[in-house]
Design an enzyme around this catalytic site. Structure first.
Site, short mmCIF file in Angstrom:
data_model
loop_
_atom_site.label_atom_id
_atom_site.label_comp_id
_atom_site.label_asym_id
_atom_site.label_seq_id
_atom_site.Cartn_x
_atom_site.Cartn_y
_atom_site.Cartn_z
N ARG A 134 1.77 -12.24 -0.37
CA ARG A 134 0.41 -12.46 0.13
C ARG A 134 -0.23 -13.74 -0.40
NH1 ARG A 134 -2.00 -8.31 3.56
NH2 ARG A 134 -0.37 -6.76 3.68
N SER B 70 -0.64 -3.36 11.65
CA SER B 70 -0.06 -4.51 10.96
C SER B 70 1.19 -5.01 11.70
CB SER B 70 0.26 -4.17 9.51
OG SER B 70 0.70 -2.85 9.41
N CYS C 266 1.24 -7.35 13.98
CA CYS C 266 0.99 -7.67 15.39
C CYS C 266 0.27 -9.01 15.53
CB CYS C 266 0.17 -6.58 16.04
SG CYS C 266 1.09 -5.04 16.28
N HIS D 294 -11.04 -1.58 11.61
CA HIS D 294 -9.94 -2.44 11.18
C HIS D 294 -9.77 -3.54 12.23
CE1 HIS D 294 -5.43 -2.57 9.77
NE2 HIS D 294 -6.15 -3.50 9.18
N ASP E 43 -9.78 -9.12 9.36
CA ASP E 43 -9.24 -7.79 9.06
C ASP E 43 -10.22 -6.64 9.27
OD1 ASP E 43 -7.01 -6.22 8.21
OD2 ASP E 43 -7.87 -6.03 6.22
N ARG F 272 0.85 -1.18 0.00
CA ARG F 272 0.00 0.00 0.00
C ARG F 272 0.89 1.24 0.00
NH1 ARG F 272 -1.97 0.97 4.34
NH2 ARG F 272 -1.39 -0.77 5.66
N TYR G 294 -1.06 -3.72 -7.02
CA TYR G 294 -0.94 -4.40 -5.73
C TYR G 294 -2.29 -4.44 -5.01
CZ TYR G 294 -0.21 -5.24 -0.86
OH TYR G 294 -0.36 -5.75 0.40
N LYS H 63 -9.62 -2.05 1.75
CA LYS H 63 -9.29 -0.87 2.57
C LYS H 63 -10.05 0.36 2.08
CE LYS H 63 -6.17 -3.21 4.86
NZ LYS H 63 -6.46 -3.67 6.23
C1 OXD Z 1 -3.08 -4.15 6.11
C2 OXD Z 1 -3.64 -5.34 5.45
O1 OXD Z 1 -2.14 -3.55 5.58
O2 OXD Z 1 -4.57 -5.92 6.01
O3 OXD Z 1 -3.58 -3.80 7.19
O4 OXD Z 1 -3.19 -5.69 4.35
MN MN Z 2 -5.41 -4.83 7.66
#
Ligand code: OXD
Ligand code: MN
Length: 586
Positions: free
Chosen positions: A372, A250, A252, A228, A279, A71, A199, A208
């Site tokens: 991913r 992220s 964690c 989130h 998520d 991102r 991406y 998102k």
């Molecule tokens: C993030 C994801 O970046 O879930 O939070 O990909």
């Molecule tokens: Mn996320």
């Protein structure tokens, strides 16, 4: 063939086609036959690579452009009419300026290409929670990924009917120029524009962009919340299930917690964890509680570090019908590999860029650190029986967390909802696990929403505070920290499945079964109330894990004051009052 006669939809598509000039327009109906032919086409052009169909049925590999692997927060914009509405934590440009600038990039960008029309739903189609979108894209990878991550096709158009209530998403890969890459949100126009990226996080517009940035604005206006957060259910041996939602920045372990397997003793006794989402959570008041749904249909998980120990459920979820992006391709058996999958990297392989790679001798990682998997949620062995429940699940607890070496205890509970909002607003995570003993620098990431809130964060907190007036029994709010370290910088809590012990304490607190210690920052477990049997953690370590170092917290207060100062008059008074209370208590 057009799949609707909705004039709002058709005139918007005409406009976008006039701008981007594709050779043709193809409507995605959601049928397996159409998706299969798109897979075949993507394989023919090299956009997808077919993996070993015996070992990994329905699985494909994709490589994104090496300059386009994550991102891009610095190129993500909230283009509300007024700058004030985007707030101090978002990039902003006026809609007029952004539309004009992006139109010059979109102009003719689809020439020689196909524009796909993807009608998609965030949430169960037809449910009271669901919101609809249409994404126009010139990428088959996007079509196939959206088919995993969202519910797509004709049924969505039936729900949109003749109306104009849908999010208009336009994505063009253009020439993937990083300097002309933009992810722009126009909340007042229900519009998302994304250009020059391929991406996932930038181009799967349901995730998102819609389900967090646009939906947070819808939630503010309509009295609900887009967060989130993972959602999980804890089933007790008596069959009763309680649900929690949890927000973490992220890195964690959010996906791991969402699919946690309880420690052996608990499993034997009949405890079980069900994953509703990993998520995103949309939360609405209902029956005096907050009910949550996961608006997504699949997982877009980080591959490196995922293995049969850290997350066997995620591994199982990727066993079929998954798309892997930027991982290692093992040429011996045409399967995939990434750092942390096992201790046996392939020797005859291609790295994430497609270059020859030998895992035994290469000095560099084979998979991109942000590689991913895109996997259907229904593949996950612990997917909740409530995953498709149109009404969602009632939330007993909201958990915030971050990566803090010293400050935050293993767990604490807020005193009430407003205090809980304060706890979420001061969330932070340390950027790097620095050298032995060193304490990292916290990046503030309120509610883990810093990059995802579609409006002013001060207004967002006010909305959070206000939600309590809409629910008689709001969830209890907690904060956890799995990442406390000792003086040598080693983690002192085992994490992973052992985190279940903390969930147990949280749920017992929610049902009033346990007392707690009142501290300066909130309620802490009484010694003995976190079950350590079989955890390998002794009670002295638990004491360290629960310690609140007042000197560190005084520094924390200064950091929060500085952070809060950014927001000026949109910072709710109730939060400055909470900060003053904390300061006084310290
Ligand atoms: C993030 C994801 O970046 O879930 O939070 O990909
Ligand atoms: Mn996320």
């Amino acid at each position: 063939m057009q799949l609707t006669s909705n004039k709002h939809v058709l005139s918007w598509i005409d406009e976008c086609a006039a701008l981007t000039a594709p050779d043709s327009v193809v409507w995605i109906d959601g049928s397996e036959a159409q998706l299969a032919s798109l897979r075949a086409e993507a394989v023919a052009t090299g956009e997808l690579i077919t993996l070993n169909q015996e070992k990994m049925p329905g699985c494909y590999l994709h490589r994104s452009d090496p300059t386009d692997v994550a991102r891009v927060e610095d190129r993500t914009f909230i283009c509300s009419r007024s700058k004030r509405d985007a707030g101090p934590t978002n990039n902003w440009k006026s809609p007029d300026e952004m539309y004009a600038m992006m139109k010059s990039i979109y102009a003719g960008a689809m020439a020689g290409r196909v524009m796909y029309v993807i009608p998609y739903s965030m949430g169960v189609v037809g449910s009271p929670f669901a919101k609809y979108g249409i994404e126009l894209t010139d990428s088959i990878y996007v079509v196939l990924s959206m088919a995993i991550m969202t519910r797509i096709g004709k049924s969505v158009l039936a729900q949109i009917g003749d109306g104009a209530d849908f999010i208009k998403g336009l994505h063009a890969k253009a020439n993937l120029d990083p300097e002309r890459r933009y992810i722009a949100h126009f909340p007042e126009d229900n519009t998302i524009w994304s250009v020059n990226s391929g991406y996932g996080g930038n181009v799967l517009l349901g995730k998102k962009c819609f389900a967090l940035r646009m939906a947070s604005v819808l939630g503010r206006d309509q009295g609900w919340m887009a967060e989130h957060m993972l959602i999980l259910g804890v089933e007790a041996p008596n069959g009763e299930t309680k649900y929690v939602a949890a927000a973490f920045p992220s890195a964690c372990g959010k996906t791991n917690l969402a699919m946690l397997i309880p420690p052996e003793g608990y499993e034997k006794a009949g405890w079980k964890v069900w994953c509703v989402g990993d998520d995103i959570a949309w939360l609405r008041p209902k029956n005096g509680m907050l009910y949550a749904v996961n608006p997504e249909y699949g997982f877009f998980g980080v591959a490196p570090g995922t293995n049969v120990k850290s997350n066997p459920n995620a591994i199982a979820a990727t066993a079929k019908n998954a798309i892997f992006t930027n991982v290692v391709q093992n040429l011996d058996d045409n399967t995939v590999w990434w750092e942390g999958l096992d201790k046996n990297p392939p020797e005859n392989a291609l790295d994430w860029r497609g270059n020859p790679w030998n895992g035994k001798t290469a000095g560099t990682p084979g998979a991109h650190p942000n590689s991913r998997f895109t996997a259907p949620a229904v593949n996950c062995p612990c997917i909740s029986p409530e995953f498709e429940n149109p009404d969602g699940v009632p939330i007993s607890a909201i958990i915030f967390g971050g990566r803090r070496a010293k400050t935050a205890p293993l767990v604490y509970q807020s005193r009430d909802w407003t205090h809980g909002v304060f706890v979420g607003s001061i969330m932070g995570s340390e950027t790097t696990a620095a050298a032995a003993g060193a304490v990292g620098v916290a990046r503030r990431d309120p509610m883990a929403m810093l990059p995802f809130c579609g409006y002013d964060m001060g207004d967002y907190w006010a909305h959070w505070i206000d939600m309590a007036s809409k629910v008689e029994n709001p969830p209890q709010i907690f904060n956890v920290n799995w990442f406390r370290t000792d003086d040598d910088g080693k983690f002192i809590w085992p994490g992973y499945g052992e985190n279940f012990r903390v969930l147990e304490w949280i749920l017992k607190r929610c049902s009033g079964q346990l007392d707690a210690v009142d501290s300066a920052i909130g309620y802490l477990p009484l010694p003995g109330d976190v079950n350590l049997d079989g955890s390998g953690v002794d009670s002295a370590t638990l004491e360290t894990l629960l310690n609140v170092d007042k000197a560190l917290w005084r520094d924390e207060v200064s950091g929060i004051e500085e952070f809060y100062a950014k927001f000026g008059d949109t910072l709710p008074k109730a939060l400055s009052a909470e900060l003053a209370k904390l300061s006084a208590a310290l």
